[in-house]
Design a protein around this motif. Structure first.
Motif, PDB file in Angstrom:
ATOM      1  N   TYR A 116      30.697   1.952-111.081  1.00 16.96           N
ATOM      2  CA  TYR A 116      29.896   0.732-110.931  1.00 16.96           C
ATOM      3  C   TYR A 116      29.401   0.589-109.498  1.00 16.96           C
ATOM      4  O   TYR A 116      28.250   0.202-109.263  1.00 16.96           O
ATOM      5  N   THR A 117      30.261   0.884-108.541  1.00 16.33           N
ATOM      6  CA  THR A 117      29.877   0.775-107.136  1.00 16.33           C
ATOM      7  C   THR A 117      28.760   1.762-106.812  1.00 16.33           C
ATOM      8  O   THR A 117      27.785   1.413-106.128  1.00 16.33           O
ATOM      9  N   ALA A 118      28.872   2.987-107.299  1.00 16.64           N
ATOM     10  CA  ALA A 118      27.840   3.991-107.050  1.00 16.64           C
ATOM     11  C   ALA A 118      26.513   3.574-107.687  1.00 16.64           C
ATOM     12  O   ALA A 118      25.444   3.737-107.073  1.00 16.64           O
ATOM     13  N   VAL A 119      26.559   3.015-108.875  1.00 15.76           N
ATOM     14  CA  VAL A 119      25.332   2.569-109.541  1.00 15.76           C
ATOM     15  C   VAL A 119      24.670   1.452-108.746  1.00 15.76           C
ATOM     16  O   VAL A 119      23.454   1.460-108.521  1.00 15.76           O
ATOM     17  N   VAL A 120      25.454   0.503-108.293  1.00 16.72           N
ATOM     18  CA  VAL A 120      24.898  -0.618-107.527  1.00 16.72           C
ATOM     19  C   VAL A 120      24.307  -0.120-106.213  1.00 16.72           C
ATOM     20  O   VAL A 120      23.185  -0.503-105.839  1.00 16.72           O
ATOM     21  N   LEU A 121      25.030   0.717-105.500  1.00 17.67           N
ATOM     22  CA  LEU A 121      24.514   1.233-104.235  1.00 17.67           C
ATOM     23  C   LEU A 121      23.257   2.070-104.448  1.00 17.67           C
ATOM     24  O   LEU A 121      22.298   1.980-103.671  1.00 17.67           O
ATOM     25  N   GLY A 122      23.239   2.879-105.491  1.00 20.14           N
ATOM     26  CA  GLY A 122      22.050   3.658-105.809  1.00 20.14           C
ATOM     27  C   GLY A 122      20.854   2.769-106.109  1.00 20.14           C
ATOM     28  O   GLY A 122      19.738   3.017-105.628  1.00 20.14           O
ATOM     29  N   PHE A 123      21.076   1.723-106.881  1.00 21.65           N
ATOM     30  CA  PHE A 123      20.001   0.790-107.200  1.00 21.65           C
ATOM     31  C   PHE A 123      19.481   0.107-105.939  1.00 21.65           C
ATOM     32  O   PHE A 123      18.262  -0.053-105.765  1.00 21.65           O
ATOM     33  N   VAL A 124      20.378  -0.283-105.053  1.00 21.62           N
ATOM     34  CA  VAL A 124      19.969  -0.944-103.812  1.00 21.62           C
ATOM     35  C   VAL A 124      19.136   0.008-102.961  1.00 21.62           C
ATOM     36  O   VAL A 124      18.103  -0.382-102.397  1.00 21.62           O
ATOM     37  N   VAL A 125      19.543   1.261-102.863  1.00 21.40           N
ATOM     38  CA  VAL A 125      18.784   2.241-102.077  1.00 21.40           C
ATOM     39  C   VAL A 125      17.393   2.440-102.681  1.00 21.40           C
ATOM     40  O   VAL A 125      16.387   2.475-101.953  1.00 21.40           O
ATOM     41  N   VAL A 126      17.296   2.549-103.997  1.00 15.89           N
ATOM     42  CA  VAL A 126      15.997   2.714-104.651  1.00 15.89           C
ATOM     43  C   VAL A 126      15.114   1.499-104.395  1.00 15.89           C
ATOM     44  O   VAL A 126      13.919   1.634-104.077  1.00 15.89           O
ATOM     45  N   MET A 127      15.667   0.308-104.516  1.00 18.36           N
ATOM     46  CA  MET A 127      14.872  -0.903-104.285  1.00 18.36           C
ATOM     47  C   MET A 127      14.429  -1.005-102.833  1.00 18.36           C
ATOM     48  O   MET A 127      13.310  -1.454-102.544  1.00 18.36           O
ATOM     49  N   MET A 128      15.289  -0.578-101.895  1.00 24.08           N
ATOM     50  CA  MET A 128      14.892  -0.572-100.486  1.00 24.08           C
ATOM     51  C   MET A 128      13.724   0.386-100.269  1.00 24.08           C
ATOM     52  O   MET A 128      12.782   0.072 -99.522  1.00 24.08           O
ATOM     53  N   ALA A 129      13.751   1.531-100.914  1.00 27.40           N
ATOM     54  CA  ALA A 129      12.657   2.496-100.787  1.00 27.40           C
ATOM     55  C   ALA A 129      11.370   1.923-101.365  1.00 27.40           C
ATOM     56  O   ALA A 129      10.296   2.070-100.762  1.00 27.40           O
ATOM     57  N   VAL A 130      11.457   1.250-102.499  1.00 28.32           N
ATOM     58  CA  VAL A 130      10.269   0.644-103.112  1.00 28.32           C
ATOM     59  C   VAL A 130       9.678  -0.413-102.184  1.00 28.32           C
ATOM     60  O   VAL A 130       8.460  -0.450-101.952  1.00 28.32           O
ATOM     61  N   VAL A 131      10.515  -1.255-101.644  1.00 28.57           N
ATOM     62  CA  VAL A 131      10.041  -2.315-100.747  1.00 28.57           C
ATOM     63  C   VAL A 131       9.439  -1.697 -99.482  1.00 28.57           C
ATOM     64  O   VAL A 131       8.401  -2.153 -98.985  1.00 28.57           O
ATOM     65  N   TYR A 132      10.053  -0.647 -98.955  1.00 26.86           N
ATOM     66  CA  TYR A 132       9.541   0.029 -97.758  1.00 26.86           C
ATOM     67  C   TYR A 132       8.153   0.612 -98.017  1.00 26.86           C
ATOM     68  O   TYR A 132       7.226   0.437 -97.217  1.00 26.86           O
ATOM     69  N   VAL A 133       7.984   1.274 -99.145  1.00 27.89           N
ATOM     70  CA  VAL A 133       6.684   1.871 -99.481  1.00 27.89           C
ATOM     71  C   VAL A 133       5.634   0.781 -99.677  1.00 27.89           C
ATOM     72  O   VAL A 133       4.498   0.908 -99.188  1.00 27.89           O
ATOM     73  N   LEU A 134       5.989  -0.282-100.377  1.00 22.27           N
ATOM     74  CA  LEU A 134       5.042  -1.383-100.554  1.00 22.27           C
ATOM     75  C   LEU A 134       4.679  -2.019 -99.225  1.00 22.27           C
ATOM     76  O   LEU A 134       3.514  -2.382 -98.991  1.00 22.27           O
ATOM     77  N   ASP A 135       5.644  -2.168 -98.329  1.00 25.75           N
ATOM     78  CA  ASP A 135       5.391  -2.741 -97.007  1.00 25.75           C
ATOM     79  C   ASP A 135       4.419  -1.858 -96.232  1.00 25.75           C
ATOM     80  O   ASP A 135       3.477  -2.359 -95.607  1.00 25.75           O
ATOM     81  N   LEU A 136       4.623  -0.551 -96.268  1.00 29.79           N
ATOM     82  CA  LEU A 136       3.702   0.359 -95.588  1.00 29.79           C
ATOM     83  C   LEU A 136       2.300   0.265 -96.184  1.00 29.79           C
ATOM     84  O   LEU A 136       1.303   0.236 -95.453  1.00 29.79           O
ATOM     85  N   ALA A 137       2.216   0.213 -97.503  1.00 31.91           N
ATOM     86  CA  ALA A 137       0.916   0.155 -98.163  1.00 31.91           C
ATOM     87  C   ALA A 137       0.184  -1.137 -97.821  1.00 31.91           C
ATOM     88  O   ALA A 137      -1.012  -1.117 -97.488  1.00 31.91           O
ATOM     89  N   PHE A 138       0.888  -2.265 -97.886  1.00 38.58           N
ATOM     90  CA  PHE A 138       0.231  -3.537 -97.584  1.00 38.58           C
ATOM     91  C   PHE A 138      -0.146  -3.638 -96.111  1.00 38.58           C
ATOM     92  O   PHE A 138      -1.197  -4.184 -95.770  1.00 38.58           O
ATOM     93  N   SER A 139       0.689  -3.130 -95.228  1.00 39.23           N
ATOM     94  CA  SER A 139       0.339  -3.184 -93.802  1.00 39.23           C
ATOM     95  C   SER A 139      -0.866  -2.288 -93.517  1.00 39.23           C
ATOM     96  O   SER A 139      -1.746  -2.656 -92.726  1.00 39.23           O
TER      97      SER A 139
END
Length: 89
Positions: free
Chosen positions: A55-78
């Motif tokens: 469960y911990t690995a799944v949660v951490l993996g999901f958080v890392v994926v969401m951080m990457a998505v937000v980072y890419v969207l931030d770069l695109a919008f900027s």
């Protein structure tokens, strides 16, 4: 038709429950609440060590994926904002 009336609780049942609750004092209601909490806590099953690690690995993996998505969207919008409004020259 009569069967349907018997299956659903009538208005009298709801009124009786409310009256019963109103008759209980505040300490009796608190005691009832605590008894219900303890009864629910007894139903809880703690996860095994393997499940906990999974469960911990799944949660951490999901958080890392969401951080990457937000980072890419931030770069695109900027980049879009810089393109639309011009950069600092």
């Amino acid at each position: 038709m009569a069967r349907r009336l018997l299956d659903t609780p009538g208005e009298d049942v709801a009124v009786a429950k409310l009256e019963r609750q109103a008759r209980r004092g505040p300490f009796a209601r608190i005691a009832l609440f605590l008894r219900q909490v303890i009864a629910e806590l007894r139903k809880v099953v703690a996860p095994t060590r393997r499940e906990l690690v999974t469960y911990t690995a799944v949660v951490l993996g999901f958080v890392v994926v969401m951080m990457a998505v937000v980072y890419v969207l931030d770069l695109a919008f900027s980049a879009l904002v810089v393109f639309l409004f011009g950069g600092a020259s």
